[in-house]
Design a protein around this motif. Structure first.
Motif, PDB file in Angstrom:
ATOM      1  N   SER A  32       9.175 -39.660   1.725  1.00 12.30           N
ATOM      2  CA  SER A  32       7.961 -39.898   2.526  1.00 12.30           C
ATOM      3  C   SER A  32       7.751 -38.776   3.538  1.00 12.30           C
ATOM      4  O   SER A  32       6.622 -38.359   3.790  1.00 12.30           O
ATOM      5  CB  SER A  32       8.024 -41.252   3.224  1.00 12.30           C
ATOM      6  OG  SER A  32       9.094 -41.292   4.157  1.00 12.30           O
ATOM      7  N   GLU A  35       6.522 -35.717   1.554  1.00  7.91           N
ATOM      8  CA  GLU A  35       5.118 -35.882   1.167  1.00  7.91           C
ATOM      9  C   GLU A  35       4.186 -35.685   2.356  1.00  7.91           C
ATOM     10  O   GLU A  35       3.122 -35.082   2.228  1.00  7.91           O
ATOM     11  CB  GLU A  35       4.903 -37.257   0.525  1.00  7.91           C
ATOM     12  CG  GLU A  35       5.611 -37.432  -0.802  1.00  7.91           C
ATOM     13  CD  GLU A  35       5.165 -36.438  -1.856  1.00  7.91           C
ATOM     14  OE1 GLU A  35       3.964 -36.090  -1.894  1.00  7.91           O
ATOM     15  OE2 GLU A  35       6.018 -35.992  -2.645  1.00  7.91           O
ATOM     16  N   LYS A  36       4.587 -36.181   3.518  1.00  2.00           N
ATOM     17  CA  LYS A  36       3.781 -36.009   4.725  1.00  2.00           C
ATOM     18  C   LYS A  36       3.667 -34.517   5.076  1.00  2.00           C
ATOM     19  O   LYS A  36       2.585 -34.030   5.416  1.00  2.00           O
ATOM     20  CB  LYS A  36       4.434 -36.781   5.880  1.00  2.00           C
ATOM     21  CG  LYS A  36       3.654 -36.793   7.152  1.00  2.00           C
ATOM     22  CD  LYS A  36       4.363 -37.646   8.192  1.00  2.00           C
ATOM     23  CE  LYS A  36       3.690 -37.547   9.539  1.00  2.00           C
ATOM     24  NZ  LYS A  36       4.423 -38.272  10.573  1.00  2.00           N
ATOM     25  N   LYS A  39       1.415 -32.791   2.444  1.00  2.00           N
ATOM     26  CA  LYS A  39       0.012 -33.153   2.682  1.00  2.00           C
ATOM     27  C   LYS A  39      -0.547 -32.326   3.840  1.00  2.00           C
ATOM     28  O   LYS A  39      -1.667 -31.799   3.763  1.00  2.00           O
ATOM     29  CB  LYS A  39      -0.102 -34.637   2.993  1.00  2.00           C
ATOM     30  CG  LYS A  39      -1.522 -35.087   3.253  1.00  2.00           C
ATOM     31  CD  LYS A  39      -1.591 -36.565   3.567  1.00  2.00           C
ATOM     32  CE  LYS A  39      -3.043 -36.943   3.798  1.00  2.00           C
ATOM     33  NZ  LYS A  39      -3.189 -38.099   4.630  1.00  2.00           N
ATOM     34  N   CYS A  40       0.250 -32.180   4.889  1.00  2.00           N
ATOM     35  CA  CYS A  40      -0.179 -31.379   6.032  1.00  2.00           C
ATOM     36  C   CYS A  40      -0.432 -29.939   5.605  1.00  2.00           C
ATOM     37  O   CYS A  40      -1.440 -29.340   5.998  1.00  2.00           O
ATOM     38  CB  CYS A  40       0.879 -31.440   7.129  1.00  2.00           C
ATOM     39  SG  CYS A  40       0.465 -30.474   8.592  1.00  2.00           S
ATOM     40  N   CYS A  51       2.114 -27.479  10.891  1.00  2.00           N
ATOM     41  CA  CYS A  51       2.847 -28.635  10.351  1.00  2.00           C
ATOM     42  C   CYS A  51       4.291 -28.666  10.845  1.00  2.00           C
ATOM     43  O   CYS A  51       5.170 -29.216  10.190  1.00  2.00           O
ATOM     44  CB  CYS A  51       2.822 -28.589   8.824  1.00  2.00           C
ATOM     45  SG  CYS A  51       1.162 -28.575   8.133  1.00  2.00           S
ATOM     46  N   GLU A  54       5.903 -32.200  11.254  1.00  2.00           N
ATOM     47  CA  GLU A  54       6.255 -32.793   9.959  1.00  2.00           C
ATOM     48  C   GLU A  54       7.498 -32.123   9.379  1.00  2.00           C
ATOM     49  O   GLU A  54       8.369 -32.793   8.823  1.00  2.00           O
ATOM     50  CB  GLU A  54       5.085 -32.671   8.978  1.00  2.00           C
ATOM     51  CG  GLU A  54       3.886 -33.527   9.314  1.00  2.00           C
ATOM     52  CD  GLU A  54       2.950 -32.960  10.383  1.00  2.00           C
ATOM     53  OE1 GLU A  54       1.942 -33.616  10.676  1.00  2.00           O
ATOM     54  OE2 GLU A  54       3.231 -31.878  10.934  1.00  2.00           O
ATOM     55  N   TYR A  58      11.128 -33.974   8.624  1.00  2.00           N
ATOM     56  CA  TYR A  58      11.751 -33.890   7.294  1.00  2.00           C
ATOM     57  C   TYR A  58      13.191 -33.391   7.416  1.00  2.00           C
ATOM     58  O   TYR A  58      14.115 -33.970   6.826  1.00  2.00           O
ATOM     59  CB  TYR A  58      10.925 -32.977   6.384  1.00  2.00           C
ATOM     60  CG  TYR A  58      11.551 -32.724   5.043  1.00  2.00           C
ATOM     61  CD1 TYR A  58      11.811 -33.783   4.175  1.00  2.00           C
ATOM     62  CD2 TYR A  58      11.886 -31.443   4.640  1.00  2.00           C
ATOM     63  CE1 TYR A  58      12.396 -33.554   2.925  1.00  2.00           C
ATOM     64  CE2 TYR A  58      12.463 -31.204   3.405  1.00  2.00           C
ATOM     65  CZ  TYR A  58      12.714 -32.264   2.551  1.00  2.00           C
ATOM     66  OH  TYR A  58      13.294 -32.042   1.330  1.00  2.00           O
TER      67      TYR A  58
END
Length: 92
Positions: A32, A35-36, A39-40, A51, A54, A58
């Motif tokens: 997750s 993926e975040k 996406k950013c 990003c 994010e 991660y």
């Protein structure tokens, strides 16, 4: 007949990465967060500076689950994001 070209006596000596190898996230424990982050990147035309939060989340996930070695966030370049600090710096 060999297809390799030899341009001298020096040969390539492979070496391991500086930080060593790390296990892949086979069980999707940090999926997750990945993926975040991805996406950013897509939403910001691959401008990774936009990003950083994010990315930090991660890497924190990977460290918490022993998917990479524990490193201080400052050493990974996130010192300015620790403790709720803003990622934008004030210019004087």
């Amino acid at each position: 007949m060999s297809t390799a070209m030899n341009f001298g006596s020096k040969s390539f000596q492979p070496r391991p990465p500086d930080k060593g190898s790390f296990p892949l996230d086979h069980f999707g424990e940090c999926k997750s967060f990945k993926e975040k982050f991805m996406k950013c990147l897509r939403e910001n035309n691959s401008e990774n500076a936009l990003c950083r939060n994010e990315s930090k989340e991660y890497l924190e996930c990977r460290m918490e689950r022993q998917l990479m070695a524990q490193e201080p966030l400052e050493k990974l370049g996130f010192g300015d994001l620790i403790g709720g600090k803003s990622e934008t710096k004030t210019k004087f």
